[in-house]
Every structure is written in C-alpha cells, then in structure tokens.
Write an enzyme that holds these catalytic residues in place. Sequence first.
Site, mmCIF file in Angstrom:
data_model
loop_
_atom_site.group_PDB
_atom_site.id
_atom_site.type_symbol
_atom_site.label_atom_id
_atom_site.label_comp_id
_atom_site.label_asym_id
_atom_site.label_seq_id
_atom_site.Cartn_x
_atom_site.Cartn_y
_atom_site.Cartn_z
ATOM 1 N N ASP A 1 -54.013 3.355 -27.768
ATOM 2 C CA ASP A 1 -54.024 4.161 -26.074
ATOM 3 C C ASP A 1 -52.903 4.531 -25.169
ATOM 4 O OD1 ASP A 1 -53.605 2.287 -24.385
ATOM 5 O OD2 ASP A 1 -55.736 2.392 -24.137
ATOM 6 N N HIS B 1 -52.747 -2.525 -33.709
ATOM 7 C CA HIS B 1 -53.084 -1.552 -34.032
ATOM 8 C C HIS B 1 -52.706 0.066 -34.008
ATOM 9 C CE1 HIS B 1 -57.059 -4.930 -33.608
ATOM 10 N NE2 HIS B 1 -55.936 -5.693 -34.264
ATOM 11 N N CYS C 1 -48.747 10.562 -42.265
ATOM 12 C CA CYS C 1 -49.226 11.043 -43.465
ATOM 13 C C CYS C 1 -50.310 10.012 -44.493
ATOM 14 C CB CYS C 1 -48.490 12.356 -44.399
ATOM 15 S SG CYS C 1 -48.864 12.719 -45.733
ATOM 16 N N SER D 1 -61.626 -9.241 -26.439
ATOM 17 C CA SER D 1 -63.104 -10.564 -26.595
ATOM 18 C C SER D 1 -62.591 -10.999 -27.812
ATOM 19 C CB SER D 1 -64.062 -9.814 -27.483
ATOM 20 O OG SER D 1 -63.880 -8.695 -28.467
ATOM 21 N N ASN E 1 -60.664 -11.379 -17.987
ATOM 22 C CA ASN E 1 -61.702 -10.815 -18.530
ATOM 23 C C ASN E 1 -62.849 -10.972 -17.992
ATOM 24 O OD1 ASN E 1 -63.707 -9.908 -20.361
ATOM 25 N ND2 ASN E 1 -62.449 -10.154 -21.683
ATOM 26 N N ALA F 1 -59.606 -6.155 -15.302
ATOM 27 C CA ALA F 1 -58.050 -6.469 -15.297
ATOM 28 C C ALA F 1 -56.637 -5.788 -14.326
ATOM 29 C CB ALA F 1 -57.632 -5.851 -16.388
HETATM 30 P P1 NAD Z 1 -63.826 -5.673 -27.251
HETATM 31 O O1 NAD Z 1 -64.259 -4.516 -27.611
HETATM 32 O O2 NAD Z 1 -64.332 -5.846 -28.846
HETATM 33 O O3 NAD Z 1 -63.833 -6.060 -26.232
HETATM 34 C C1 NAD Z 1 -63.712 -5.841 -24.493
HETATM 35 C C2 NAD Z 1 -63.416 -6.743 -23.810
HETATM 36 O O4 NAD Z 1 -62.902 -6.902 -23.098
HETATM 37 C C3 NAD Z 1 -64.763 -7.911 -24.236
HETATM 38 O O5 NAD Z 1 -64.638 -9.197 -23.950
HETATM 39 C C4 NAD Z 1 -65.005 -7.027 -22.321
HETATM 40 O O6 NAD Z 1 -65.464 -8.774 -21.953
HETATM 41 C C5 NAD Z 1 -63.843 -6.786 -22.024
HETATM 42 N N1 NAD Z 1 -63.535 -6.328 -20.827
HETATM 43 C C6 NAD Z 1 -64.271 -5.281 -20.629
HETATM 44 N N2 NAD Z 1 -64.465 -4.558 -19.343
HETATM 45 C C7 NAD Z 1 -63.245 -4.980 -19.035
HETATM 46 C C8 NAD Z 1 -62.390 -5.172 -17.526
HETATM 47 N N3 NAD Z 1 -62.691 -4.260 -16.386
HETATM 48 N N4 NAD Z 1 -61.666 -5.810 -17.152
HETATM 49 C C9 NAD Z 1 -61.075 -6.945 -18.196
HETATM 50 N N5 NAD Z 1 -61.863 -7.260 -18.954
HETATM 51 C C10 NAD Z 1 -63.060 -6.033 -19.217
HETATM 52 O O7 NAD Z 1 -62.120 -5.272 -27.729
HETATM 53 P P2 NAD Z 1 -60.682 -5.793 -28.339
HETATM 54 O O8 NAD Z 1 -61.684 -6.826 -28.349
HETATM 55 O O9 NAD Z 1 -59.430 -5.565 -28.058
HETATM 56 O O10 NAD Z 1 -60.976 -5.249 -29.740
HETATM 57 C C11 NAD Z 1 -61.749 -4.769 -30.800
HETATM 58 C C12 NAD Z 1 -60.651 -3.166 -31.151
HETATM 59 O O11 NAD Z 1 -60.781 -1.922 -30.324
HETATM 60 C C13 NAD Z 1 -59.239 -3.824 -31.138
HETATM 61 O O12 NAD Z 1 -58.764 -3.631 -31.815
HETATM 62 C C14 NAD Z 1 -58.733 -2.175 -30.370
HETATM 63 O O13 NAD Z 1 -57.496 -1.779 -30.782
HETATM 64 C C15 NAD Z 1 -59.408 -1.196 -30.476
HETATM 65 N N6 NAD Z 1 -59.975 -0.344 -28.532
HETATM 66 C C16 NAD Z 1 -58.980 0.113 -28.416
HETATM 67 C C17 NAD Z 1 -59.383 1.098 -27.132
HETATM 68 C C18 NAD Z 1 -58.261 1.317 -26.678
HETATM 69 O O14 NAD Z 1 -56.936 1.474 -27.254
HETATM 70 N N7 NAD Z 1 -57.919 1.677 -25.338
HETATM 71 C C19 NAD Z 1 -61.140 1.060 -26.804
HETATM 72 C C20 NAD Z 1 -61.259 1.030 -27.786
HETATM 73 C C21 NAD Z 1 -61.078 0.043 -28.988
HETATM 74 ZN ZN ZN Z 2 -46.728 14.148 -46.232
#
Ligand code: NAD
Ligand code: ZN
Length: 245
Positions: free
Chosen positions: A102, A117, A125, A190, A214, A233
């Site tokens: 993001d 990521h 492209c 996670s 978390n 967070a």
């Molecule tokens: P995940 O979705 O697997 O886990 C999210 C974690 O955040 C969980 O452990 C949950 O308990 C915790 N959580 C939820 N709300 C919270 C809060 N307010 N404060 C603290 N912790 C909180 O996410 P992940 O382990 O980061 O991996 C999933 C993949 O999803 C990543 O590869 C990422 O690239 C992608 N992703 C990114 C975004 C983004 O860019 N914001 C959003 C969704 C998914």
């Molecule tokens: Zn191109």
Amino acid sequence: MKIPDKVIETVRNAQNIVALTGAGMSVESGIAPFRGKGGLWERFDPEKYAHIDAFRKDPQKSWELFRLQIEEVTHAVPHTGYHALVTLERYGLKSVITQNVDGLHKKTGSRDVVELHGTLSKLRCDDCSSRKDTLEYMDQIYNNTVPKCPCGAYFRPDVVMFGEPLPTEAMQRALELCCESDLVLVIGTSSIVYPAASLPDIARNSGAVIVEINTSKTAITGHTAHHTIYGGAETVLTRLADELR
Ligand code: NAD
Ligand code: ZN
C-alpha cells in the site's frame, strides 16, 4: 493495554532496530487484510484473480481486483502508528521491511523501506518490464480499461503475485537487516506467508530480541517472539513512542 517495562527497556537499549510489518499494520488505516472476516479473499479467489497465470489468461479479470486495491490505497491515510515508527528512528530504528503493497510507510516518510512484495504505486509491463507511476493511469483504471505499456503489452501492478518469487534484491536486503539487527518489531503479520515469515527466526538466531505486536496470537507467539504485545498497531506503536520520549 500496557507496554511491559521490560519491552520499553529493551527498545531503549537497542542500537539497531528493524520493523517488519504485515497487513495488520494498515487495518486502522482502513485497508483490510486478505484473510479472515471482511478480507479480500472472501470475495476474490486468489487463484482466479491474483495468480500470475490467471493474469496472463485474463488480465481484465485480474484487474477487477487490482482496481479495488489501487482505489483503496490511493485514499488511505497513514495512522499515528505509522508516524510513531518515524519517531522511533530517533531511538535506533534503522529500517522498515514490509509485506504490504500500500505504500503507506513511504507516504509517511519512513527513511528506509524495503518492500518485499512490491508496491501498487507502480505499474510494470508484463513483457518489457518497464515501470510507470500508477497515478498516471488512473483515468484508464477507473474506466475499467486495462492499462497498456507503450510496447503494447499489458501492465500489471508492480507487486508479487501468487506463483511468482520475491524480488531477490529486496529479500537479500531484508535478510541482511535482520541479521544485523538487535531488535525486531514484528507488527501485524500472521507470520505464515513465506519466505517473509522466516525473517523473525533468522533474526532471533542471529541474536536479536523479537517483540511482536498483534491483535491475536500468531505462528511466532510463544516461540520465536520473546514478547507479544496484544493490541492494534496504531495504539501500541503510538504508546511506545510516547513512553520513549
Ligand atoms: P495476514 O492477512 O495474513 O495477517 C494479518 C495479521 O494482522 C494477523 O495476524 C492479524 O491478527 C493482524 N492484525 C489485524 N488487525 C490488526 C491491527 N489493527 N493491529 C495489529 N495487528 C493486526 O497478513 P500478512 O501476514 O501481512 O500477509 C498477507 C499478505 O497480504 C502479504 O503478503 C501482503 O502483501 C498482503 N496484503 C497487503 C495489504 C496491504 O498492503 N495493506 C493488505 C492485505 C494483504
Ligand atoms: Zn512493455
């Protein structure tokens, strides 16, 4: 929620702190994680939308998901926990390694951000690999047109899709930072998506203290993590920065 004195003391004594963030870091900025209630995977089967093979077969379909994600992050504002991580730079925080796409750490002004990521703020492209700012293509994206590179091939967001490896350089830097660090803050992840999930273990084996923030128990709670602070967070990081001041 109280931050244990032991954790505050550990942060005060640390010289080389790294933050490793996941989707939970952005929840309080209004961006839902993929998994669980309200997550994008409830509506979009990742294999059908976010796999590289799916994109190559039907870019229009994958762009239904990308469009929503881009729209969401374009309007997202970093919460105070993001600013607290910038404040922590005065107390030894060197880098942020993020799994998020993001761009919120960079938007906040964090000094050194490793995007494991990739990022939605760029398009790449799929053929010639040239990159452009996503913002330049917003009209087409909002008009449901799949943006195309001047070479004629389709653009995709510059993120890691399912079926693709992580960018080697970013992963290498993340490994180095974790090995040099004496304290890793693992925030809102996670810890089940590999290889990013291996970083806390690698850091701990190199001597770092692992502090997890978390809302729930994770794969590293009680094992790799020396301390787990349960809370959002935004709240926890804001309080931590206040305690250090
Ligand atoms: P995940 O979705 O697997 O886990 C999210 C974690 O955040 C969980 O452990 C949950 O308990 C915790 N959580 C939820 N709300 C919270 C809060 N307010 N404060 C603290 N912790 C909180 O996410 P992940 O382990 O980061 O991996 C999933 C993949 O999803 C990543 O590869 C990422 O690239 C992608 N992703 C990114 C975004 C983004 O860019 N914001 C959003 C969704 C998914
Ligand atoms: Zn191109």
